[in-house]
Write an enzyme that holds these catalytic residues in place. Structure first.
Site, mmCIF file in Angstrom:
data_model
loop_
_atom_site.group_PDB
_atom_site.id
_atom_site.type_symbol
_atom_site.label_atom_id
_atom_site.label_comp_id
_atom_site.label_asym_id
_atom_site.label_seq_id
_atom_site.Cartn_x
_atom_site.Cartn_y
_atom_site.Cartn_z
ATOM 1 C CG HIS A 284 -0.285 0.041 2.540
ATOM 2 N ND1 HIS A 284 0.474 -1.006 3.042
ATOM 3 C CD2 HIS A 284 -0.249 1.013 3.498
ATOM 4 C CE1 HIS A 284 0.928 -0.698 4.237
ATOM 5 N NE2 HIS A 284 0.515 0.536 4.536
ATOM 6 C CG ASP B 166 5.085 2.701 7.402
ATOM 7 O OD1 ASP B 166 4.225 3.117 6.608
ATOM 8 O OD2 ASP B 166 4.814 1.904 8.332
ATOM 9 C CG HIS B 167 4.380 -0.442 4.461
ATOM 10 N ND1 HIS B 167 4.401 -1.764 4.843
ATOM 11 C CD2 HIS B 167 3.861 0.253 5.510
ATOM 12 C CE1 HIS B 167 3.903 -1.873 6.061
ATOM 13 N NE2 HIS B 167 3.572 -0.662 6.492
ATOM 14 C CG HIS C 269 0.069 4.255 4.811
ATOM 15 N ND1 HIS C 269 -0.743 3.528 5.669
ATOM 16 C CD2 HIS C 269 -0.684 5.313 4.389
ATOM 17 C CE1 HIS C 269 -1.924 4.129 5.769
ATOM 18 N NE2 HIS C 269 -1.914 5.202 4.998
#
Length: 312
Positions: free
Chosen positions: A63, A67-68, A65
Site C-alpha cells: 500500500h 513506511d512501506h 503509506h
C-alpha cells in the site's frame, strides 16, 4: 535448487527505532529475488545483509503509506550502481500507482523500471511469474487500499526409482509417462507421489478479516504484521492493524507452517508479542512455528511437507 529464504531488512512499525529499521523483506526464490515493502533505509540494510541488488527483479508494495515504500528510490539507485541497465518491475495497488511512479522518477536511476498497478479485488488476481511460480494478490482491509501477496509453486511429481525399474520404464519414457499419465498399462500414480509446491505469503497492514487467512492458507512461510498486543485491540482495529493474537489465529486456521511476526509498534517488547502468539498456537492445538523477526534475520523456508487438510 537455489536457496529459498527470507532476509528481514527491517521490522519497525511506522517509525524506526535504534535497533529496528523501517520495513523491508527480501525473498530469495530459485535464483531470483523479490523485495517487499522497502521502507526508508532499506538500501543500507541491504548492505548489512549482503543482499545482491542486481538479483532483485521485482519490488512488491502492499500500500502507499511511506513506511512501506519510501525506500524505493534508494533501492533503485543501488541497483543502478551494482547492475546498471537491468530491468525491474514495481508492483503495488492501483491506488498507489502514481505514488510509486513518482518514487521511481525521483530516483533518476539507470535501471529499466516498469510500474504496474494491481487491482484491489476481493479475489486473487495474477501479478507475475516468479521463476515458474505464480505471484498473486488480493485485497486486505487497511485505512487505504492494500493487498496481500501469495507466491505459489506448482505441484510436482517425485518418481520412485524402484517402481520405475520394476515397471520397465526408463529414459525418455519417464517424461512421456509424466506428460500422458499412463504408459503401457502403468499409471503415473503407480510409480510416483505428488510433491506439493511450496507457498510463501506476505501480509502487512490490515485489520483482521477473512482475506488474511486466504492469503496465508497452507503457506510454508508467512510474514504477518502484528503491530499491537491484543489488550489494545480497539486501537489496532481503529488504525487498521492486526494484534499478535489475531495474526496467530489466522495462521493456525490457515495451516501455516512457519509464521514470521513483524511490523512492531515501539510501545512493546516484540518478544512479548511472540509469547502472545505462541500461547494462541498452543491453545488452539496448532503446529505453527512462530518466529519473532529481528533486523537482518535470515529465515529459510521449511523443508517440503504434505499440505494440511485445513478446509477452504
Amino acid at each position: 535448487m537455489s536457496a529459498r529464504e527470507l532476509v528481514v531488512l527491517g521490522t519497525a512499525g511506522q517509525a524506526p527505532t535504534r535497533v529496528r529499521n523501517h520495513n523491508g523483506y527480501l525473498l530469495r526464490w530459485d535464483g531470483t529475488s523479490v523485495l517487499f515493502d522497502p521502507g526508508e533505509g532499506t538500501q543500507r540494510q541491504m548492505l548489512h545483509a549482503g543482499v545482491s541488488a542486481p538479483r532483485i527483479e521485482r519490488i512488491c508494495v502492499t500500500h502507499r503509506h511511506n513506511d512501506h515504500c519510501l525506500g524505493v528510490p534508494g533501492v533503485l539507485n543501488r541497483m543502478a550502481q551494482d547492475g546498471p541497465g537491468r530491468p525491474v518491475t514495481l508492483h503495488g495497488p492501483v491506488d498507489a500507482f502514481e505514488h510509486l511512479r513518482g518514487l521511481a522518477v525521483v530516483a533518476q536511476a539507470n535501471v529499466q523500471v516498469t510500474v504496474e498497478g494491481v487491482p484491489t479485488l476481493d479475489e486473487f488476481v495474477p501479478v507475475a511469474d516468479v521463476a515458474g511460480s505464480a505471484l498473486t494478490a488480493r485485497a486486505l482491509d487497511h485505512r487505504v487500499p492494500a493487498i496481500g501477496y501469495r507466491l505459489t509453486e506448482p505441484d510436482g511429481t517425485t518418481f520412485s526409482a524402484g517402481a520405475l525399474a520394476a515397471a520397465g520404464i526408463s529414459g525418455p519414457d519417464v517424461g512421456r509417462l509424466q506428460r500422458e499419465g499412463e504408459l503401457r498399462g502403468v499409471r503415473l500414480e503407480d510409480v510416483s507421489t505428488r510433491r506439493p509446491g511450496q507457498v510463501f505469503a506476505f501480509v502487512m497492514d490490515t485489520r483482521a478479516c477473512p482475506a488474511v487467512a486466504e492469503v496465508v492458507r497452507d503457506a510454508d512461510l508467512a510474514v504477518l504484521e502484528c503491530t499491537f498486543a491484543h489488550r489494545d485491540l480497539d486501537l489496532a482495529t481503529s488504525r487498521g492493524h492486526l494484534t499478535a493474537r489475531q495474526a496467530a489465529e489466522a495462521a493456525v486456521a490457515a495451516g501455516v507452517r512457519t509464521l514470521v511476526l513483524t511490523h512492531f509498534s515501539q510501545r512493546y517488547d516484540p518478544e512479548d508479542l511472540g509469547r502472545e502468539a505462541r500461547d494462541v498456537v498452543a491453545a488452539l492445538g496448532g503446529s505453527t512455528t512462530v518466529h519473532v523477526a529481528a533486523d537482518l534475520d535470515v529465515v529459510p523456508l521449511p523443508g517440503r511437507a504434505a499440505r494440511s487438510s485445513v478446509p477452504a
